[in-house]
Design a protein around this motif. Structure first.
Motif, mmCIF file in Angstrom:
data_model
loop_
_atom_site.group_PDB
_atom_site.id
_atom_site.type_symbol
_atom_site.label_atom_id
_atom_site.label_comp_id
_atom_site.label_asym_id
_atom_site.label_seq_id
_atom_site.Cartn_x
_atom_site.Cartn_y
_atom_site.Cartn_z
ATOM 1 N N LEU A 66 0.763 -1.319 -0.107
ATOM 2 C CA LEU A 66 0.132 -0.286 0.079
ATOM 3 C C LEU A 66 0.940 1.225 0.028
ATOM 4 O O LEU A 66 0.401 2.410 -0.504
ATOM 5 N N LEU A 67 1.898 1.360 0.604
ATOM 6 C CA LEU A 67 3.018 2.281 0.655
ATOM 7 C C LEU A 67 3.579 2.545 -0.453
ATOM 8 O O LEU A 67 4.576 3.677 -0.666
ATOM 9 N N LYS A 68 3.679 1.736 -1.630
ATOM 10 C CA LYS A 68 4.538 1.833 -2.834
ATOM 11 C C LYS A 68 3.816 3.085 -3.677
ATOM 12 O O LYS A 68 4.784 3.688 -4.269
ATOM 13 N N SER A 69 2.527 3.180 -3.759
ATOM 14 C CA SER A 69 1.797 4.229 -4.408
ATOM 15 C C SER A 69 2.070 5.588 -3.614
ATOM 16 O O SER A 69 1.762 5.498 -2.403
ATOM 17 N N ASP A 70 2.428 6.693 -4.250
ATOM 18 C CA ASP A 70 2.638 7.852 -3.515
ATOM 19 C C ASP A 70 1.044 8.096 -3.113
ATOM 20 O O ASP A 70 0.994 9.138 -1.971
ATOM 21 N N THR A 71 0.121 8.162 -4.066
ATOM 22 C CA THR A 71 -1.273 8.640 -3.642
ATOM 23 C C THR A 71 -1.679 7.690 -2.526
ATOM 24 O O THR A 71 -2.426 8.359 -1.459
ATOM 25 N N ASN A 72 -1.478 6.563 -2.282
ATOM 26 C CA ASN A 72 -2.056 5.469 -1.263
ATOM 27 C C ASN A 72 -1.198 5.976 0.014
ATOM 28 O O ASN A 72 -1.832 6.070 1.096
ATOM 29 N N LYS A 73 0.186 6.291 -0.128
ATOM 30 C CA LYS A 73 0.954 6.597 1.099
ATOM 31 C C LYS A 73 0.234 7.969 1.545
ATOM 32 O O LYS A 73 0.233 8.029 2.906
ATOM 33 N N LYS A 74 0.153 8.956 0.854
ATOM 34 C CA LYS A 74 -0.474 10.165 1.340
ATOM 35 C C LYS A 74 -1.695 10.070 1.877
ATOM 36 O O LYS A 74 -1.973 10.703 3.088
ATOM 37 N N HIS A 75 -2.578 9.262 1.514
ATOM 38 C CA HIS A 75 -3.920 8.903 1.849
ATOM 39 C C HIS A 75 -3.866 8.290 3.061
ATOM 40 O O HIS A 75 -4.492 8.524 4.333
ATOM 41 N N LEU A 76 -3.030 7.138 3.192
ATOM 42 C CA LEU A 76 -2.763 6.391 4.635
ATOM 43 C C LEU A 76 -2.425 7.398 5.549
ATOM 44 O O LEU A 76 -2.615 7.388 6.866
ATOM 45 N N LEU A 77 -1.293 8.105 5.252
ATOM 46 C CA LEU A 77 -0.639 8.887 6.511
ATOM 47 C C LEU A 77 -1.563 10.060 7.030
ATOM 48 O O LEU A 77 -1.639 10.369 8.037
#
Length: 83
Positions: free
Chosen positions: A48-59
């Protein structure tokens, strides 16, 4: 004839793995295959953290939870209200 024994073991000091197979007579020739279990949780997080978009959303979601900015839903109560 081929048969198998499945056991879990923990790797010890210096990579030593100990197995106990009392059902095998002394001197029995065996072939050992080691399968390493990987943590599913770690794999999912890494994925999930590989994608910058997912990473921003999760953080951002984590930040909201830490600030207490979330909605709690009691699933039992919700289920009752749907019946």
């Amino acid at each position: 004839m081929l048969s198998g024994i499945k056991q879990k073991a923990v790797v010890g000091k210096d990579g030593k793995i100990e197995l106990s197979a009392t059902e095998l007579p002394e001197g029995t020739v065996v072939e050992v295959i080691v399968l390493v279990e990987q943590s599913d949780e770690e794999d999912e997080t890494t994925y999930l953290l590989k994608s910058d978009t997912n990473k921003k959303h999760l953080l951002k979601a984590l930040e909201n939870v830490q600030k207490g900015n979330f909605i709690y839903v009691d699933l039992d109560e919700y289920e009752k209200s749907c019946l």
